[in-house]
Design a protein around this motif. Sequence first.
Motif, PDB file in Angstrom:
ATOM      1  N   ARG A  59     -10.150   3.898  -3.749  1.00 21.84           N
ATOM      2  CA  ARG A  59      -9.696   2.991  -2.691  1.00 21.84           C
ATOM      3  C   ARG A  59     -10.830   2.056  -2.275  1.00 21.84           C
ATOM      4  O   ARG A  59     -12.011   2.399  -2.374  1.00 21.84           O
ATOM      5  CB  ARG A  59      -9.210   3.792  -1.475  1.00 21.84           C
ATOM      6  N   VAL A  60     -10.477   0.883  -1.781  1.00 20.30           N
ATOM      7  CA  VAL A  60     -11.446  -0.077  -1.254  1.00 20.30           C
ATOM      8  C   VAL A  60     -11.383  -0.073   0.267  1.00 20.30           C
ATOM      9  O   VAL A  60     -12.329   0.299   0.950  1.00 20.30           O
ATOM     10  CB  VAL A  60     -11.191  -1.492  -1.805  1.00 20.30           C
ATOM     11  N   GLU A  61     -10.237  -0.446   0.809  1.00 16.05           N
ATOM     12  CA  GLU A  61      -9.995  -0.385   2.244  1.00 16.05           C
ATOM     13  C   GLU A  61      -8.493  -0.518   2.467  1.00 16.05           C
ATOM     14  O   GLU A  61      -7.785  -1.075   1.633  1.00 16.05           O
ATOM     15  CB  GLU A  61     -10.752  -1.489   2.990  1.00 16.05           C
ATOM     16  N   ASP A  72      -4.808  -8.884  -5.799  1.00 20.30           N
ATOM     17  CA  ASP A  72      -6.180  -8.378  -5.924  1.00 20.30           C
ATOM     18  C   ASP A  72      -6.127  -7.000  -6.565  1.00 20.30           C
ATOM     19  O   ASP A  72      -5.867  -5.997  -5.890  1.00 20.30           O
ATOM     20  CB  ASP A  72      -6.838  -8.311  -4.549  1.00 20.30           C
ATOM     21  N   PHE A  73      -6.388  -6.937  -7.870  1.00 22.02           N
ATOM     22  CA  PHE A  73      -6.237  -5.671  -8.573  1.00 22.02           C
ATOM     23  C   PHE A  73      -7.246  -4.626  -8.126  1.00 22.02           C
ATOM     24  O   PHE A  73      -7.002  -3.427  -8.298  1.00 22.02           O
ATOM     25  CB  PHE A  73      -6.336  -5.888 -10.082  1.00 22.02           C
ATOM     26  N   ARG A  74      -8.346  -5.049  -7.549  1.00 21.36           N
ATOM     27  CA  ARG A  74      -9.306  -4.065  -7.033  1.00 21.36           C
ATOM     28  C   ARG A  74      -8.678  -3.191  -5.952  1.00 21.36           C
ATOM     29  O   ARG A  74      -9.135  -2.080  -5.691  1.00 21.36           O
ATOM     30  CB  ARG A  74     -10.531  -4.774  -6.452  1.00 21.36           C
ATOM     31  N   ARG A  75      -7.604  -3.690  -5.351  1.00 22.68           N
ATOM     32  CA  ARG A  75      -6.968  -3.010  -4.220  1.00 22.68           C
ATOM     33  C   ARG A  75      -5.730  -2.229  -4.638  1.00 22.68           C
ATOM     34  O   ARG A  75      -4.917  -1.839  -3.798  1.00 22.68           O
ATOM     35  CB  ARG A  75      -6.555  -4.047  -3.160  1.00 22.68           C
ATOM     36  N   THR A  77      -5.028   0.793  -5.611  1.00 20.57           N
ATOM     37  CA  THR A  77      -4.798   2.102  -4.987  1.00 20.57           C
ATOM     38  C   THR A  77      -4.585   1.953  -3.486  1.00 20.57           C
ATOM     39  O   THR A  77      -3.831   2.731  -2.884  1.00 20.57           O
ATOM     40  CB  THR A  77      -5.976   3.041  -5.288  1.00 20.57           C
ATOM     41  N   ASP A  78      -5.220   0.960  -2.879  1.00 18.02           N
ATOM     42  CA  ASP A  78      -4.929   0.662  -1.472  1.00 18.02           C
ATOM     43  C   ASP A  78      -3.454   0.279  -1.307  1.00 18.02           C
ATOM     44  O   ASP A  78      -2.796   0.688  -0.340  1.00 18.02           O
ATOM     45  CB  ASP A  78      -5.801  -0.487  -0.967  1.00 18.02           C
ATOM     46  N   TRP A  79      -2.961  -0.513  -2.243  1.00 18.01           N
ATOM     47  CA  TRP A  79      -1.556  -0.931  -2.193  1.00 18.01           C
ATOM     48  C   TRP A  79      -0.624   0.267  -2.346  1.00 18.01           C
ATOM     49  O   TRP A  79       0.370   0.388  -1.603  1.00 18.01           O
ATOM     50  CB  TRP A  79      -1.266  -1.959  -3.282  1.00 18.01           C
ATOM     51  N   SER A  80      -0.912   1.144  -3.274  1.00 18.69           N
ATOM     52  CA  SER A  80      -0.064   2.327  -3.445  1.00 18.69           C
ATOM     53  C   SER A  80      -0.051   3.163  -2.172  1.00 18.69           C
ATOM     54  O   SER A  80       0.998   3.662  -1.739  1.00 18.69           O
ATOM     55  CB  SER A  80      -0.560   3.171  -4.627  1.00 18.69           C
ATOM     56  N   GLY A  81      -1.223   3.328  -1.563  1.00 16.22           N
ATOM     57  CA  GLY A  81      -1.296   4.067  -0.307  1.00 16.22           C
ATOM     58  C   GLY A  81      -0.533   3.381   0.808  1.00 16.22           C
ATOM     59  O   GLY A  81       0.092   4.045   1.645  1.00 16.22           O
ATOM     60  N   TYR A  82      -0.575   2.059   0.817  1.00 18.29           N
ATOM     61  CA  TYR A  82       0.171   1.306   1.834  1.00 18.29           C
ATOM     62  C   TYR A  82       1.662   1.599   1.735  1.00 18.29           C
ATOM     63  O   TYR A  82       2.326   1.888   2.750  1.00 18.29           O
ATOM     64  CB  TYR A  82      -0.091  -0.191   1.664  1.00 18.29           C
ATOM     65  N   PHE A  83       2.200   1.527   0.523  1.00 18.36           N
ATOM     66  CA  PHE A  83       3.640   1.753   0.377  1.00 18.36           C
ATOM     67  C   PHE A  83       4.003   3.218   0.639  1.00 18.36           C
ATOM     68  O   PHE A  83       5.072   3.494   1.209  1.00 18.36           O
ATOM     69  CB  PHE A  83       4.110   1.309  -1.006  1.00 18.36           C
ATOM     70  N   ALA A  84       3.149   4.136   0.254  1.00 15.17           N
ATOM     71  CA  ALA A  84       3.421   5.545   0.560  1.00 15.17           C
ATOM     72  C   ALA A  84       3.500   5.749   2.066  1.00 15.17           C
ATOM     73  O   ALA A  84       4.371   6.490   2.569  1.00 15.17           O
ATOM     74  CB  ALA A  84       2.328   6.422  -0.048  1.00 15.17           C
TER      75      ALA A  84
END
Length: 336
Positions: A59-61, A72-75, A77-84
């Motif tokens: 994760r980044v933030e 922003d592909f660096r994010r 896992t942040d995106w997956s966490g957001y939707f979860a």
Amino acid sequence: MEVLDGALERFAGTGPEFGGGLSSHGPMAVEALVRLDRADAVERWVEGYLPRLQPEPGRVEPIGDWREALGDFRRVTDWSGYFAHRFEEAPWLEVTSEWWPRLVPGLAAGATHGIIRAAHAIRAVAESPEPARLAELARALGYWAARYAELPGTPRTGGNASLDDAVRSLPPMREIPAGGLITDQLAGLGTVAAFPEAVGALRPPVDVDADLGELSRTFARIFLTHGRRAPIAFLHAVTAPAAVRSVLPLLPGPLHRPTYDALWQVAAGIHSAFAARATPEPPPYGEPPGPEEVAARAVDNGDEHAIKLAEACLREHARTPDPVYLHAAARAAEIL
């Protein structure tokens, strides 16, 4: 469907890409195998595919201003966490329907794998909202958001051309971009000045469901006549509209037309980018293999694209019994 849930759990710790930008097909392929009534093949297929994948990125933030994080592909896992997290706050379909129109303009994400993976996950969740399936939907939407990519022009049909005429009028991309990924090639469409106008020349859909069927059928024919040199590129112009068509009844009506338009734009982009490099060949003659044989060949082949195309073509063939679908799936099992 316990087989599917178990397979999704095994893919949960893997990233959405591997090998320098290739999309992971694991969750999509196992869902397709189950739909092909070949759950017996899932475990062996997963065992062979898993070692190719990489761990999920760190994760980044947390996602704050989503517009800044889009693409922003660096994010990822942040995106997956957001939707979860959003799925914990509101029903999954409500969240998906909220985000669908935000993501559709960037449907070229991951060479259409964002929307295809989301559609596979939506089908599974709609059948049974098990935790593993909801987590997969969060990852699918997260991947789509992280790889969000728009093509030149506005994906809006508004002309008078039939689909066949619109395809014939698509301008070829003469300047071949560096890079071997489909996304690299699609990024070069900015050099094709006539591309946006050609996309807009297609007549608007009358019945989005039926027109998605026509789109998949047309590009199944194009896969057969132009796809031998770049089969993976061309088959996505079949699997993307077919995947979306399978979940269309779940999506709010106002989302149907923009989704169709964006799918046509990306299919047109694939044609413009790759058709000029193809050596056209005549379509197959004679009777195609039957549905059971098509499925068996795809499973025996084992290629993730062959499996996904077979499932998509058999589903489309069940609704519109055109032999082109069977021929296309059989060709994929032959050349992939």
